[in-house]
Enzyme design. Structure first.
Site, short mmCIF file in Angstrom:
data_model
loop_
_atom_site.label_atom_id
_atom_site.label_comp_id
_atom_site.label_asym_id
_atom_site.label_seq_id
_atom_site.Cartn_x
_atom_site.Cartn_y
_atom_site.Cartn_z
N LYS A 1 -21.67 23.66 -8.62
CA LYS A 1 -20.94 23.71 -9.90
C LYS A 1 -20.75 22.35 -10.58
O LYS A 1 -21.00 22.21 -11.78
CB LYS A 1 -19.59 24.40 -9.70
CG LYS A 1 -18.82 24.66 -10.98
CD LYS A 1 -19.35 25.86 -11.75
CE LYS A 1 -18.87 27.14 -11.11
NZ LYS A 1 -19.56 28.34 -11.62
N GLN B 1 -23.90 21.52 -12.28
CA GLN B 1 -24.12 22.39 -13.45
C GLN B 1 -23.34 21.86 -14.65
O GLN B 1 -23.85 21.79 -15.77
CB GLN B 1 -23.64 23.81 -13.17
CG GLN B 1 -24.42 24.57 -12.12
CD GLN B 1 -23.80 25.94 -11.86
OE1 GLN B 1 -23.29 26.59 -12.77
NE2 GLN B 1 -23.84 26.39 -10.63
N CYS C 1 -23.19 -22.56 -1.59
CA CYS C 1 -22.42 -22.99 -2.76
C CYS C 1 -21.03 -23.47 -2.35
O CYS C 1 -20.91 -24.56 -1.81
CB CYS C 1 -22.38 -21.86 -3.79
SG CYS C 1 -22.19 -22.49 -5.46
N HIS D 1 -27.72 -20.58 -4.62
CA HIS D 1 -27.57 -19.26 -3.98
C HIS D 1 -28.93 -18.70 -3.55
O HIS D 1 -29.54 -17.94 -4.29
CB HIS D 1 -26.90 -18.28 -4.95
CG HIS D 1 -25.48 -18.60 -5.24
ND1 HIS D 1 -24.45 -18.18 -4.44
CD2 HIS D 1 -24.92 -19.33 -6.24
CE1 HIS D 1 -23.29 -18.62 -4.93
NE2 HIS D 1 -23.56 -19.32 -6.02
N GLU E 1 -29.49 -16.42 -1.62
CA GLU E 1 -29.43 -14.96 -1.39
C GLU E 1 -30.00 -14.17 -2.57
O GLU E 1 -30.25 -12.97 -2.43
CB GLU E 1 -28.01 -14.52 -1.07
CG GLU E 1 -27.00 -14.58 -2.21
CD GLU E 1 -26.25 -15.92 -2.32
OE1 GLU E 1 -26.80 -16.95 -1.86
OE2 GLU E 1 -25.13 -15.93 -2.87
N1 GLN Z 1 -16.16 -22.72 -7.04
C1 GLN Z 1 -17.27 -23.56 -6.79
C2 GLN Z 1 -17.83 -24.17 -8.06
O1 GLN Z 1 -17.54 -23.73 -9.13
C3 GLN Z 1 -18.37 -22.80 -6.06
C4 GLN Z 1 -18.96 -21.69 -6.84
C5 GLN Z 1 -19.75 -20.73 -6.01
O2 GLN Z 1 -19.61 -20.68 -4.79
N2 GLN Z 1 -20.56 -19.92 -6.65
O3 GLN Z 1 -18.58 -25.12 -7.99
#
Ligand code: GLN
Length: 556
Positions: free
Chosen positions: A189, A192, A380, A506, A508
């Site tokens: 449902k 639907q 970071c 970063h 990642e």
């Molecule tokens: N706060 C930190 C800065 O502005 C690290 C930022 C983060 O880890 N993306 O440099």
């Protein structure tokens, strides 16, 4: 050019982004050139100003766009490299329309949702429709059908289909088919009603992706088909995956989704080659060994807050034929010392972050990793924390700090860039996007990367303060990567440690299945070596006990 629109019904969090990305995987495996884009109906201009509790991680693109984390799935699951054009929010749509109105571009007309707002939305789909580059554009519409904010997007799609012809479009509706225990039944449902809502606005889905806990039997499929006006073979089951999100393309393929979509779009393509993908999934599901990694951060209960980091760990681990047991530790709980919380881990990772909360706990965790020779990866903020820790505890600069945490610190080892000092606004005001890094020869970094030039994605304001470089270097703190002009520190490592790496960027955001990021791969390899040494030293490596979210363990 062919178009696939992905809408969501009944509830949010159905994994629409993953489903869209997985379809991308399958179409690419069929030799099609695919691009994905996401429309987000909220009024923020971008998710960069939302906190991770609200929105999960902010995913950063090469061009510096701060986008929805679904774009992370798109880039990890396909070969497409996205830009700010691939994420559109209502905030951007209205910003565009209002700016045009103020400029007088509408020539005295009344400015309305239809056609002015819907025109901006359609333009964004067309912008990607470059037949030299792509065969298929997949557009995911965030939110749930029936949301007020989503209406202009649905209306724009209705108009768009009229313009390009229905034979070039597939509407895919991702919906929930809940299992009601008391009745021992799957219920159709809600689906639907959700499809009825779509049809009310003029959109008829051709494919239903049914998220459910139980298999859909023939009767349920028939019922959905009849009430929703969708062919029975286009009722696709997408059951909760058992182990890892990377199984989704495989399960959708076994339900015949890719063939179905190609038939609907009249695309003649070869059967997909999914062997590499299958191999990766096998590695994730049944690795021959496991390694325990601590992530010390602030949003440990929000599964999406460090999404790309967890995925990068999975990719790296799979490449070492190893599974990951994550130990998620709230940094604040380490503020007065790490006690025995890090005794049983083979690696410590400190993610990025903002603000002073949790900083001292992260510093304590870093110190423990440094002093005990535990492989460390600081991303970071994690690299900034490692800098502060080293300055304080090795170089004796007792009050070393970041001006983000203490703006009056006498020893700002991490401080604002000159050009950031005057910036007051918060939205899109950081050092963002891809920048080149020059790696210093004969460093661990050079070995890990296997080269001296890399490009990585950034999102930060603060930087290592080069005034402290020589003092820290004398004690073993090495800046192993800098901006090409040498003024900004991008990578650090410790001379007397098996694997202690911090990066200002970063990594990642650039890791994929079968293509793990070197820093993560190096980190996992070092953690495995550390664990093997640890076993010899009789440090117990037991089954995970402290993971707050079982799926993360399952995800390995
Ligand atoms: N706060 C930190 C800065 O502005 C690290 C930022 C983060 O880890 N993306 O440099």
């Amino acid at each position: 050019m062919k178009y696939i629109f992905v809408t969501g019904g009944v509830v949010s969090s159905l994994g629409k982004g993953l489903t869209a990305a997985s379809l991308g995987t399958l179409l690419e495996a069929r030799s099609l050139r695919v691009v994905l884009q996401k429309f987000d109906p909220y009024l923020n201009v971008d998710p960069g100003t939302m906190n991770p509790f609200q929105h999960g991680e902010v995913y950063v693109l090469n061009d510096g766009a701060e986008t929805d984390l679904d774009l992370g799935h798109y880039e990890r699951f396909t070969n497409c490299v996205l830009t700010r054009h691939n994420n559109l929010t209502s905030g951007q749509v209205y910003e565009t329309v209002i700016l045009k109105e103020r400029r007088g571009d509408y020539l005295g007309k009344t400015v309305q949702v239809i056609p002015h707002v819907t025109d901006v939305i359609k333009d964004r789909i067309r912008e990607l429709s470059d037949a030299n580059k792509y065969d298929v554009v997949i557009t995911e519409i965030g939110g749930t059908t029936g949301d007020i904010e989503g209406l202009p997007f649905i209306e724009a799609i209705r108009q768009f289909i009229l313009e390009v012809g229905p034979e070039n479009v597939v509407n895919m509706h991702v919906t929930l088919v809940p299992y009601i225990k008391a009745a021992h039944e799957l219920k159709t449902k809600p689906t639907q009603q959700s499809v009825a809502k779509l049809r009310e606005i003029g959109l008829q889905p051709q494919v239903l992706i049914c998220r459910s806990e139980k298999p859909l039997d023939r009767d349920v499929r028939r019922k959905l088909s009849m009430f929703c006006n969708v062919a029975e073979k286009a009722v696709i089951e997408e059951r909760d995956v058992e182990h890892t999100i990377y199984e989704v393309p495989l399960t959708l393929h076994s339900e015949g989704l890719d063939q179905l979509v190609c038939d609907l779009l009249q695309l003649k393509t070869p059967a997909p080659d999914l062997r590499d993908w299958q191999k990766f999934v096998d590695c994730v599901i049944s690795p021959s060994k496991r390694v325990k990694i601590a992530v010390v951060g602030k949003y440990m209960d929000v599964r999406d807050a460090y999404k790309s980091i967890y995925e990068s760990l999975t990719h790296a681990a799979a490449s070492e034929d190893c599974g990951i047991d994550l130990k998620l530790i709230d940094a604040e709980s380490l503020a007065d010392g790490v006690d025995n919380q890090l005794e049983d881990v083979a690696g410590v990772l400190i993610p990025g972050g903002f603000g002073v909360r949790g900083a001292e706990g992260k510093i304590n965790a870093t110190r423990y990793a440094r002093e005990h020779g535990i492989p460390f990866l600081g991303l970071c903020l994690g690299m900034q924390v490692a800098t502060i820790e080293f300055a304080r505890n090795v170089c004796g600069i007792r009050e070393a700090n970041s001006t983000e945490f203490d703006k009056d610190t006498p020893d700002p080892v991490i401080s604002l860039l000159e050009e950031q000092r005057g910036v007051r606004k918060k939205g899109a005001s950081m050092r963002l996007g891809t920048w080149p890094t020059k790696i210093v020869p004969d460093t661990l970094a050079e070995k890990i990367y296997g080269g001296t030039e890399v490009t990585e994605r950034h999102r930060h304001r603060y930087e290592f303060n080069m005034k402290y470089r020589d003092r820290m270097n004398a004690k073993g703190f090495v800046i192993s990567g800098t901006s090409p002009d040498g003024t900004l520190a991008e990578l650090i490592e410790l001379r007397d440690h098996p694997y202690f790496v911090g990066c200002q960027y970063h990594p990642e955001f650039q890791s994929k299945p079968n293509k793990p990021h070197p820093l993560f791969k190096g980190f996992i390899a070092a953690a495995l070596a550390n664990q093997a040494g640890g076993k010899k030293r009789n440090v117990a490596v037991e089954a995970p006990t402290s993971v707050s979210d079982p799926e993360l363990v399952l995800q390995r």
